[in-house]
Design an enzyme around this catalytic site. Structure first.
Site, PDB file in Angstrom:
ATOM      1  N   SER A 227      10.559   3.107   1.635  1.00 52.70           N
ATOM      2  CA  SER A 227      10.931   4.504   1.368  1.00 52.70           C
ATOM      3  C   SER A 227      11.779   5.037   2.501  1.00 52.70           C
ATOM      4  O   SER A 227      11.692   4.572   3.642  1.00 52.70           O
ATOM      5  CB  SER A 227       9.687   5.381   1.243  1.00 52.70           C
ATOM      6  OG  SER A 227      10.059   6.753   1.224  1.00 52.70           O
ATOM      7  N   TYR A 240       0.928   7.898   4.275  1.00 55.74           N
ATOM      8  CA  TYR A 240       1.904   7.227   3.407  1.00 55.74           C
ATOM      9  C   TYR A 240       3.135   6.775   4.188  1.00 55.74           C
ATOM     10  O   TYR A 240       3.603   5.632   4.030  1.00 55.74           O
ATOM     11  CB  TYR A 240       2.305   8.177   2.278  1.00 55.74           C
ATOM     12  CG  TYR A 240       3.409   7.669   1.375  1.00 55.74           C
ATOM     13  CD1 TYR A 240       3.136   6.770   0.344  1.00 55.74           C
ATOM     14  CD2 TYR A 240       4.736   8.093   1.540  1.00 55.74           C
ATOM     15  CE1 TYR A 240       4.153   6.303  -0.485  1.00 55.74           C
ATOM     16  CE2 TYR A 240       5.747   7.636   0.711  1.00 55.74           C
ATOM     17  CZ  TYR A 240       5.453   6.748  -0.299  1.00 55.74           C
ATOM     18  OH  TYR A 240       6.455   6.291  -1.118  1.00 55.74           O
TER      19      TYR A 240
HETATM   20  P1  NAD Z   1       5.008   5.500 -10.201  1.00 55.94           P
HETATM   21  O1  NAD Z   1       3.834   6.395 -10.190  1.00 55.94           O
HETATM   22  O2  NAD Z   1       5.764   5.391 -11.445  1.00 55.94           O
HETATM   23  O3  NAD Z   1       4.616   4.044  -9.748  1.00 55.94           O
HETATM   24  C1  NAD Z   1       3.577   3.745  -8.865  1.00 55.94           C
HETATM   25  C2  NAD Z   1       2.731   2.702  -9.547  1.00 55.94           C
HETATM   26  O4  NAD Z   1       1.807   2.166  -8.611  1.00 55.94           O
HETATM   27  C3  NAD Z   1       1.874   3.236 -10.685  1.00 55.94           C
HETATM   28  O5  NAD Z   1       2.562   3.188 -11.903  1.00 55.94           O
HETATM   29  C4  NAD Z   1       0.678   2.289 -10.678  1.00 55.94           C
HETATM   30  O6  NAD Z   1       0.794   1.347 -11.706  1.00 55.94           O
HETATM   31  C5  NAD Z   1       0.779   1.569  -9.352  1.00 55.94           C
HETATM   32  N1  NAD Z   1      -0.488   1.636  -8.618  1.00 55.94           N
HETATM   33  C6  NAD Z   1      -0.918   2.595  -7.772  1.00 55.94           C
HETATM   34  N2  NAD Z   1      -2.151   2.283  -7.316  1.00 55.94           N
HETATM   35  C7  NAD Z   1      -2.481   1.085  -7.883  1.00 55.94           C
HETATM   36  C8  NAD Z   1      -3.623   0.242  -7.796  1.00 55.94           C
HETATM   37  N3  NAD Z   1      -4.670   0.549  -7.020  1.00 55.94           N
HETATM   38  N4  NAD Z   1      -3.634  -0.894  -8.533  1.00 55.94           N
HETATM   39  C9  NAD Z   1      -2.575  -1.226  -9.318  1.00 55.94           C
HETATM   40  N5  NAD Z   1      -1.474  -0.454  -9.428  1.00 55.94           N
HETATM   41  C10 NAD Z   1      -1.432   0.683  -8.713  1.00 55.94           C
HETATM   42  O7  NAD Z   1       5.936   6.025  -9.004  1.00 55.94           O
HETATM   43  P2  NAD Z   1       7.221   5.388  -8.286  1.00 55.94           P
HETATM   44  O8  NAD Z   1       7.808   6.509  -7.529  1.00 55.94           O
HETATM   45  O9  NAD Z   1       8.041   4.630  -9.234  1.00 55.94           O
HETATM   46  O10 NAD Z   1       6.572   4.416  -7.215  1.00 55.94           O
HETATM   47  C11 NAD Z   1       6.996   3.080  -7.040  1.00 55.94           C
HETATM   48  C12 NAD Z   1       7.209   2.804  -5.570  1.00 55.94           C
HETATM   49  O11 NAD Z   1       8.276   3.600  -5.085  1.00 55.94           O
HETATM   50  C13 NAD Z   1       6.026   3.112  -4.658  1.00 55.94           C
HETATM   51  O12 NAD Z   1       5.856   2.055  -3.747  1.00 55.94           O
HETATM   52  C14 NAD Z   1       6.472   4.354  -3.918  1.00 55.94           C
HETATM   53  O13 NAD Z   1       5.878   4.417  -2.648  1.00 55.94           O
HETATM   54  C15 NAD Z   1       7.949   4.115  -3.832  1.00 55.94           C
HETATM   55  N6  NAD Z   1       8.772   5.277  -3.567  1.00 55.94           N
HETATM   56  C16 NAD Z   1       8.866   6.291  -4.462  1.00 55.94           C
HETATM   57  C17 NAD Z   1       9.654   7.395  -4.168  1.00 55.94           C
HETATM   58  C18 NAD Z   1       9.808   8.544  -5.133  1.00 55.94           C
HETATM   59  O14 NAD Z   1      10.374   9.559  -4.753  1.00 55.94           O
HETATM   60  N7  NAD Z   1       9.325   8.453  -6.353  1.00 55.94           N
HETATM   61  C19 NAD Z   1      10.347   7.456  -2.961  1.00 55.94           C
HETATM   62  C20 NAD Z   1      10.229   6.406  -2.071  1.00 55.94           C
HETATM   63  C21 NAD Z   1       9.448   5.329  -2.380  1.00 55.94           C
END
Ligand code: NAD
Ligand code: MG
Length: 331
Positions: A227, A240
């Site tokens: 991130s 985080y």
């Molecule tokens: P999202 O909620 O769509 O995806 C996160 C996924 O993590 C969930 O769908 C879930 O299936 C999985 N998850 C969480 N805890 C779990 C567990 N205990 N067991 C199995 N699965 C689990 O959101 P996203 O934003 O697409 O997140 C994906 C990645 O992107 C993450 O690593 C997040 O840190 C990173 N990220 C997101 C952003 C943003 O702004 N959305 C920014 C930077 C980084």
């Protein structure tokens, strides 16, 4: 940039008129045109500021882990627009958090690039996951659904084994699942929440990678979703942000260890993306309407906009990139 559709609406109208006069294009033709028009969305010259939804967004909260289908607006994971070109033909990929958000966009893109895809997610996310499974199958690829909790070390082992068994091997591992809860102060973070953040974001990639390595051959690619907060940590993401910094180090160190085995490891750093993570406590509820407004682009990214980075890193085209951090932050 070329495009198979006229960009000028007047010209499109004119061409539609001519076509209509010459032959009965029929419903199939119209459906095809509609599809091409959606697919052309990604390649057409357009202003990125206004290409996707802009703030303000409706206030909204969901119970963790949330569903993409319940967001308003529903995130764009490339369902109607991502067009593949055989860049991952025959590859076998495991994507954690593949049900929604960034992982879902990556799953759709990988399948349309010719890969068979296994996705992991939580049992509560079955509805989102089944939509992804259907999309992978529509792309003519094998889809494997593996629900389960990756904060459990034993499950991480089973996850990899099932993916390998059902895909017939493994070439691409995407550590993408993540857990994020906003808290104003360190005292507001319970031991349980701290533990869940660490287990999901740091331990699980460790466990899953160790289980996957015996199956990865030369040419394999490992990608981790880090991130922008690894570099610019906001005050409300104490735990985080530390895990996302760890994700960057994961890629940098593992790349050094695995280069001699012909395996590349890279990290992707998203900025603000419109996904369930943010509306289940990832941001304070009052921050959702203006989510992404601070980016130079003036809006959050949609998951479809970051999937091409994962395709590039997974494919042999990026053979000289390892231990790198690729960003899509909106500026
Ligand atoms: P999202 O909620 O769509 O995806 C996160 C996924 O993590 C969930 O769908 C879930 O299936 C999985 N998850 C969480 N805890 C779990 C567990 N205990 N067991 C199995 N699965 C689990 O959101 P996203 O934003 O697409 O997140 C994906 C990645 O992107 C993450 O690593 C997040 O840190 C990173 N990220 C997101 C952003 C943003 O702004 N959305 C920014 C930077 C980084
Ligand atoms: Mg989800």
């Amino acid at each position: 940039m070329t495009d198979d559709l006229p960009q000028n609406p007047d010209r499109r109208k004119l061409m539609g008129g001519i076509a209509g006069g010459v032959a009965a294009a029929g419903l199939a033709g119209a459906a095809h045109a509609q599809q091409s028009s959606e697919a052309a969305k990604l390649t057409r010259m357009r202003d990125p500021q206004t290409a996707y939804p802009q703030p303000p967004f409706p206030e909204q909260q969901q119970d963790w882990p949330g569903l993409a289908s319940q967001m308003d607006p529903v995130p764009d994971h490339g369902e109607d627009s991502y067009r593949g070109s055989d860049r991952l033909q025959g590859r076998r990929a495991l994507i954690t958090g593949g049900d929604s958000g960034i992982g879902r966009a990556v799953a759709i893109a990988f399948a349309r690039e010719g890969a068979d895809v296994a996705i992991n997610y939580l049992p509560d996310e079955e509805q989102d996951a089944q939509e992804v499974i259907a999309l992978i199958e529509e792309a003519g690829r094998r889809a494997v659904a593996i629900p389960g909790d990756i904060t459990d070390a034993d499950f991480c082992q089973q996850l990899v084994q099932r993916a390998v068994d059902e895909l017939g091997g493994l070439d691409i591992l995407v550590n993408n699942a993540g857990f994020q809860q906003s808290a104003p102060l360190i005292e507001d973070i319970s031991d349980e929440t701290f533990d869940q953040t660490m287990k999901t974001n740091v331990y699980a990639p460790f466990w899953i990678t160790k289980a996957a390595l015996p199956h990865l051959e030369e040419g394999a690619s490992i990608i981790i979703t880090a991130s922008v907060v690894a570099d610019q940590p906001p005050e409300n993401l104490f735990d985080y942000a530390q895990t996302k910094a760890a994700n960057v180090i994961y890629a940098q160190v593992l790349a050094k260890q695995l280069a001699s085995r012909g395996i590349r490891v890279n990290a992707v750093a998203p900025g603000p993306f419109w996904t369930p993570l943010q509306v289940v406590g990832g941001q304070p509820p009052e921050a959702i309407p203006d989510f992404g407004a601070d980016a130079a682009m003036g809006r959050p990214g949609q998951p479809v906009e970051i999937a091409p980075l994962y395709v590039l890193l997974a494919s042999a085209e990026s053979s000289y990139s390892t231990g790198q951090l690729f960003e899509a932050t909106g500026g």
